[in-house]
Design an enzyme around this catalytic site. Structure first.
Site, short mmCIF file in Angstrom:
data_model
loop_
_atom_site.label_atom_id
_atom_site.label_comp_id
_atom_site.label_asym_id
_atom_site.label_seq_id
_atom_site.Cartn_x
_atom_site.Cartn_y
_atom_site.Cartn_z
N THR A 25 0.69 -1.18 -0.15
CA THR A 25 0.29 0.21 0.06
C THR A 25 1.09 0.99 0.08
O THR A 25 1.85 1.47 0.19
CB THR A 25 -0.70 0.24 1.36
OG1 THR A 25 -0.51 0.07 2.21
CG2 THR A 25 -2.06 -1.27 1.09
N ARG A 47 0.99 -7.08 6.47
CA ARG A 47 -0.45 -8.95 6.86
C ARG A 47 -0.19 -8.89 6.34
O ARG A 47 -1.32 -10.36 6.48
CB ARG A 47 -0.43 -7.79 8.67
CG ARG A 47 0.94 -7.97 9.71
CD ARG A 47 -0.15 -6.52 10.37
NE ARG A 47 -0.48 -5.88 9.93
CZ ARG A 47 -1.24 -4.66 10.72
NH1 ARG A 47 -1.53 -4.62 12.02
NH2 ARG A 47 -2.03 -3.68 10.19
N ARG A 75 6.96 -7.43 13.87
CA ARG A 75 6.78 -8.06 15.24
C ARG A 75 6.87 -8.80 15.95
O ARG A 75 7.79 -9.44 17.09
CB ARG A 75 5.36 -7.76 15.80
CG ARG A 75 5.06 -5.60 15.89
CD ARG A 75 3.62 -5.60 16.42
NE ARG A 75 2.84 -5.93 15.89
CZ ARG A 75 1.46 -5.76 15.17
NH1 ARG A 75 0.49 -5.15 16.41
NH2 ARG A 75 0.75 -6.27 14.31
N TYR A 155 9.57 14.34 12.77
CA TYR A 155 9.52 14.54 13.58
C TYR A 155 10.44 13.61 15.05
O TYR A 155 10.49 13.56 16.11
CB TYR A 155 8.38 14.61 15.09
CG TYR A 155 7.88 13.58 13.62
CD1 TYR A 155 7.69 11.83 14.84
CD2 TYR A 155 6.16 13.53 13.64
CE1 TYR A 155 7.15 10.49 14.81
CE2 TYR A 155 5.05 12.56 12.86
CZ TYR A 155 5.81 11.12 13.15
OH TYR A 155 4.80 9.65 13.00
N PRO A 196 10.31 11.72 5.08
CA PRO A 196 8.92 12.48 4.22
C PRO A 196 8.40 13.24 5.05
O PRO A 196 8.18 12.80 6.57
CB PRO A 196 8.18 11.37 3.42
CG PRO A 196 8.89 10.07 4.05
CD PRO A 196 10.29 10.14 5.27
N PRO A 198 4.66 15.41 4.67
CA PRO A 198 3.11 15.25 3.85
C PRO A 198 3.19 14.62 2.38
O PRO A 198 3.66 15.60 1.62
CB PRO A 198 2.15 16.25 4.64
CG PRO A 198 3.21 17.17 4.43
CD PRO A 198 4.38 17.28 4.75
N ARG A 207 -5.02 7.48 9.83
CA ARG A 207 -5.52 7.63 11.20
C ARG A 207 -4.68 9.17 11.44
O ARG A 207 -4.78 9.19 12.78
CB ARG A 207 -3.57 7.02 11.03
CG ARG A 207 -4.54 5.46 10.87
CD ARG A 207 -3.81 4.34 11.19
NE ARG A 207 -4.46 2.70 10.36
CZ ARG A 207 -4.25 2.09 9.34
NH1 ARG A 207 -3.99 2.91 8.43
NH2 ARG A 207 -5.32 1.04 9.64
#
Ligand code: HXC
Ligand code: NAP
Length: 290
Positions: A25, A47, A75, A155, A196, A198, A207
């Site tokens: 995706t 997944r 994970r 960030y 990156p 936005p 989300r």
């Protein structure tokens, strides 16, 4: 020439086998598609096998080449090791790992359950380190060179409220990138990162800007160049970093955000809200004619 066009020569990734986590995706898919058109073969993993299979089919129909879908929750170390073996059994060797899989959502930190916090940490930091260790140990044992490209965010170094588990985990991924760039260079293994700003994707927008938030907090408004990113711009940068053209680039994080994070950082950058007439008045008040 436009920034929405592919940049590298057509054979830039010929013969490269590239593993893309989160490759079914969003940005992982866009980067993978461009790698494919430059001659690479891909393993895409995440997944949801149904999503991966559909993406692989569509990618090969458009671009040709080989795209192998392999289900794996990053994970779970047993799944990561099994995915790596499957990837090698399908393509022979893997030359590049693009650590792109992530999980994220917005929330005041004090509202997060322990499981919510850990879920994001586990996908982003533990997932990336597990894939990295699995690939890196194998490359070292096989005396094979390798190349990691890790997707972080701006960030990762500024931190950010409301996405704290993501910020903490991406900071960890950035430290992992820089540390291994030095430690594993002797084995012919490079590590770099892209941060990156936005770039619209269904996964991130649903989300991070759910419901009406996208209207209230239009991300383009925060970007000095006045727009959000185009996937091809990111794909061009990623293709360069996974190609041998960037052989001397190691331990770097390259920001691609139109100047967004620096705008937030500079003390007086918000003075762009002052209209020209007010600047004229201020000039006039110190005796200079507009
Ligand atoms: C608060 C939440 C939450 C939310 C889930 N949780 N969503 N808490 N706010 N919006 C809590 C749940 O209640 C649960 O805690 C725990 O988190 C785990 O949730 P699950 O749904 O069971 O987890 P899982 O099915 O593993 O899904 C992981 C996920 C999901 C991270 C929650 O959103 C996901 O699959 N994301 C993958 C894709 C993604 O996030 N893409 C965006 C990347 S964008 P409890 O205590 O109830 O058990 C990005 C961009 C950054 O990183 C920079 C932008 C500029
Ligand atoms: P996305 O489409 O939601 O991509 C996230 C991918 O990670 C999905 O394909 C998802 O697939 C996979 N994934 C999530 N949890 C996983 C797990 N436990 N194991 C394996 N795979 C898992 O969102 P995106 O915007 O393209 O994000 C891609 C990358 O760019 C992320 O690293 C993100 O932090 C970074 N980024 C994005 C932006 C932006 O503006 N879009 C900005 C900065 C950084 P499954 O659900 O099938 O597992």
């Amino acid at each position: 020439m436009k920034f929405t066009e592919g940049m590298l020569r057509d054979d830039a990734l010929k013969g490269k086998n590239i593993l893309v986590t989160g490759g079914g995706t969003g940005l992982g898919r866009s980067m993978g598609e461009y790698f494919l058109s430059l001659g690479a073969n891909l393993v895409i993993t995440s997944r949801k096998l149904d999503v991966l299979e559909e993406t692989a089919k569509e990618m090969m129909a458009i671009k040709g080449g080989k795209v192998i879908p392999v289900a794996c929750d990053v994970r779970e170390i047993a799944q990561v090791e099994a995915m790596w073996e499957k990837a090698k059994s399908e393509l022979g060797q893997i030359h590049v790992v693009l650590n792109n899989a992530a999980g994220n959502f917005i929330s005041p930190t004090e509202r997060l359950s322990t499981n919510a916090f850990n879920t994001v940490l586990d996908i982003v930091l533990k997932g990336t380190s597990q894939v990295t260790l699995t690939a890196g140990k194998d490359w070292i044992a096989q005396k094979q060179p390798g190349n990691f490209l890790n997707i972080v965010t701006t960030y990762a170094w500024t931190g950010s409220g409301y996405v704290v588990p993501s910020a903490a985990a991406k900071a960890g991924v950035l430290a992992l990138t820089r540390s291994l760039a030095v430690e594993w260079a002797k084995y012919g293994i490079r590590s770099n990162a892209i941060a990156p700003g936005p770039f619209p994707t269904e996964g991130a927008w649903s989300r991070l800007l759910p419901g009406d938030l996208v209207k209230k907090f239009d991300p383009a408004r925060k970007v000095p160049v006045g727009r959000v990113g185009e996937h091809q711009e990111l794909a061009n940068l990623a293709a360069y970093l996974v190609s041998d053209f960037s052989a001397y680039v190691n331990g770097e994080v390259i920001t691609i955000d139109g100047g967004e994070w620096l705008k937030g950082a500079g003390e007086f950058n918000n003075l762009d809200q002052i209209p020209q007439e007010m600047w004229d008045m201020m000039e006039a008040s110190r005796g200079k004619k507009p």
